[in-house]
Structures are given as C-alpha cells and as structure tokens.
Design a protein around this motif. Structure first.
Motif, PDB file in Angstrom:
ATOM      1  N   ASP A   7      18.556 -14.785 -30.232  1.00 32.34           N
ATOM      2  CA  ASP A   7      17.547 -14.426 -29.320  1.00 32.34           C
ATOM      3  C   ASP A   7      17.773 -14.382 -27.714  1.00 32.34           C
ATOM      4  N   ARG A   8      18.458 -13.437 -27.618  1.00 37.87           N
ATOM      5  CA  ARG A   8      19.248 -13.412 -26.119  1.00 37.87           C
ATOM      6  C   ARG A   8      18.047 -13.133 -24.937  1.00 37.87           C
ATOM      7  N   HIS A   9      17.778 -13.901 -24.280  1.00 36.47           N
ATOM      8  CA  HIS A   9      17.095 -13.790 -23.032  1.00 36.47           C
ATOM      9  C   HIS A   9      15.460 -13.695 -23.614  1.00 36.47           C
ATOM     10  N   GLN A  10      15.239 -14.381 -24.647  1.00 39.16           N
ATOM     11  CA  GLN A  10      13.715 -14.452 -25.327  1.00 39.16           C
ATOM     12  C   GLN A  10      13.135 -13.062 -25.475  1.00 39.16           C
ATOM     13  N   ARG A  11      13.946 -12.127 -25.829  1.00 41.19           N
ATOM     14  CA  ARG A  11      13.490 -10.572 -25.943  1.00 41.19           C
ATOM     15  C   ARG A  11      13.353 -10.401 -27.512  1.00 41.19           C
ATOM     16  N   GLY A  12      13.285 -11.230 -28.276  1.00 47.28           N
ATOM     17  CA  GLY A  12      13.016 -11.260 -29.797  1.00 47.28           C
ATOM     18  C   GLY A  12      14.002 -11.313 -30.518  1.00 47.28           C
ATOM     19  N   ARG A  32       5.705 -18.213 -34.307  1.00 50.77           N
ATOM     20  CA  ARG A  32       6.341 -19.007 -33.355  1.00 50.77           C
ATOM     21  C   ARG A  32       6.218 -20.650 -33.539  1.00 50.77           C
TER      22      ARG A  32
END
Length: 65
Positions: A7-12, A32
């Motif tokens: 999940d790079r950079h919290q983009r899903g 979540r």
C-alpha cells in the motif's frame, strides 16, 4: 513482497484484493484497522469478561473508566 501488494503512499491496495466485485462492479474495500484507543478498550473489555466468567468476585468492585 512485490510492489503490487504494498500500500504505497496510502493510495489503497493494488492487485487481486482490490479488483471489482463481479456482482456489483465496484471495488471491494478491505476493513480498516481499529484505532489504537479503540483496540485498547476492546482488549480490556474482553480480558475483564474472561476474568468475570471464571471468577466474578475478582472484578465485582472494580470500576473501569
């Protein structure tokens, strides 16, 4: 771990977990994680419930806030 699974950079999420639902056509979002304070409250409640189940007099006069 490949870059598709992170999940790079919290983009899903990327990859098979984020593919559209075949019935609705919309992507399925994973649940979540519980926030830390909520996790702590749940842990204390479950521990007290287990203790109260085996030895109710041990927690009879204790107040949790």
């Amino acid at each position: 771990m490949s870059s598709r699974q992170r999940d790079r950079h919290q983009r899903g999420l990327r990859g098979p977990l984020a593919m559209p639902n075949p019935l609705t056509g919309r992507p399925v979002r994973p649940p979540r994680p519980v926030a830390r304070p909520d996790f702590f409250v749940q842990a204390v409640e479950s521990a007290v419930a287990r203790i109260a189940q085996h030895c109710p007099e041990a927690v009879a006069q204790i107040r949790f806030g």
